[in-house]
Scaffold this motif. Sequence first.
Motif, short mmCIF file in Angstrom:
data_model
loop_
_atom_site.label_atom_id
_atom_site.label_comp_id
_atom_site.label_asym_id
_atom_site.label_seq_id
_atom_site.Cartn_x
_atom_site.Cartn_y
_atom_site.Cartn_z
N LYS A 1 -1.27 -4.70 2.58
CA LYS A 1 -1.27 -3.61 2.90
C LYS A 1 -2.35 -2.03 2.23
N THR B 1 10.42 4.86 -0.56
CA THR B 1 11.42 5.56 -1.52
C THR B 1 12.93 5.38 -1.30
N ARG C 1 2.46 7.44 -11.29
CA ARG C 1 1.95 5.82 -11.48
C ARG C 1 2.33 5.20 -12.69
N ASP D 1 5.60 -5.81 -1.99
CA ASP D 1 5.10 -5.95 -2.13
C ASP D 1 3.81 -7.27 -2.04
N ARG E 1 1.97 3.22 1.17
CA ARG E 1 3.68 3.73 1.20
C ARG E 1 3.33 5.86 1.25
N ARG F 1 -1.23 -11.43 -8.28
CA ARG F 1 -2.18 -10.26 -9.33
C ARG F 1 -2.18 -9.68 -10.16
N TYR G 1 13.32 1.15 -1.57
CA TYR G 1 12.62 0.45 -3.02
C TYR G 1 14.07 1.42 -3.83
N GLN G 2 14.18 2.71 -3.76
CA GLN G 2 15.51 3.65 -5.17
C GLN G 2 16.24 3.47 -4.33
N PHE H 1 7.69 -3.27 -11.29
CA PHE H 1 8.49 -3.45 -10.42
C PHE H 1 8.86 -4.87 -10.21
P1 TYD Z 1 1.98 -0.62 -4.60
O1 TYD Z 1 0.98 -0.30 -5.37
O2 TYD Z 1 1.91 -0.32 -3.33
O3 TYD Z 1 1.76 -2.16 -4.94
P2 TYD Z 1 1.42 -3.41 -4.07
O4 TYD Z 1 -0.12 -3.27 -3.93
O5 TYD Z 1 2.06 -4.41 -4.88
O6 TYD Z 1 2.68 -3.36 -2.58
O7 TYD Z 1 3.36 0.54 -4.80
C1 TYD Z 1 3.85 0.17 -6.50
C2 TYD Z 1 5.19 -0.08 -6.54
O8 TYD Z 1 6.07 1.66 -6.37
C3 TYD Z 1 5.59 -0.60 -5.65
O9 TYD Z 1 5.88 -2.66 -6.64
C4 TYD Z 1 6.51 -0.61 -4.60
C5 TYD Z 1 7.41 0.91 -5.53
N1 TYD Z 1 7.26 2.10 -5.05
C6 TYD Z 1 8.77 2.48 -5.16
O10 TYD Z 1 9.43 2.05 -5.73
N2 TYD Z 1 8.94 3.45 -4.69
C7 TYD Z 1 7.90 4.53 -3.60
O11 TYD Z 1 8.79 5.36 -3.13
C8 TYD Z 1 6.40 4.43 -3.34
C9 TYD Z 1 5.95 5.02 -3.00
C10 TYD Z 1 5.90 3.07 -5.08
#
Ligand code: TYD
Length: 224
Positions: free
Chosen positions: A22, A107, A56, A18, A102, A155, A110-111, A172
């Motif tokens: 990106k 996944t 989302r 984050d 992403r 942000r 993060y997961q 997150f």
């Molecule tokens: P995003 O909007 O890209 O956040 P940022 O701009 O802060 O990078 O993504 C939102 C959040 O979702 C980010 O903290 C990561 C999480 N995420 C997962 O945990 N697993 C996933 O598969 C995806 C697509 C996102």
Amino acid sequence: MMRQMSRRGKFITFEGLDGTGKSTQMRRLAAALRKSGHEVVETREPGGTATGEKIRKVLLDSETSALAPLAEMALMFASRAQHIAEVIEPALAAGSIVLCDRFTDSTEAYQGGGRKLGSPPVRELHRVLCGDLQPDLTILLEANPHVSVSRARKRNRRASRAGARGHDESRFEQETRAFFMRVRESYMAIAKREPGRVVIVDARGTPGQTHERIVEVVRKKLRI
Ligand code: TYD
């Protein structure tokens, strides 16, 4: 009768912690590609479709409490399966360049890493639910993790103050430092495992410098 077959497009994903910039970099690359005459579709995960954007909200709102890690992973994949069917595959079939903020690497990082579910279930679900669709190129933006995570936190605090009904996207960002270190390690492991697809791009300079690096990578790797 001969039918005009358009060539399959290219699928480029953006990954990273984050706050690594990106979204900005994706917008800039989209603009550059359009300028040179390409059809470009910009999209994001979780989200990218009407259903995906609803998912989302559930996933990112800090009001969503006690979401089990497996449920979280399942929702990420539900959003993705819809996204592939409704947006990504049709655009690729029509010959467009699809830029996605992403994808499944998130996944896995993060997961799989952050939530400690491991890589195998993520990769197995990707096969079953996503037809094992692989990006042609993944740009992994690499910055100082402490700086980028605190940037994302700031942000989101601003965004939630501005938001009328208290909806935010900070679930997150409230994670611990240790969580983000595991996310980062998983990203590095993916890059090491798939060097042909994943390119690590240094994002510590100015946005302009990072953009130049990305354009160079896209040119070299995809010849576009
Ligand atoms: P995003 O909007 O890209 O956040 P940022 O701009 O802060 O990078 O993504 C939102 C959040 O979702 C980010 O903290 C990561 C999480 N995420 C997962 O945990 N697993 C996933 O598969 C995806 C697509 C996102």
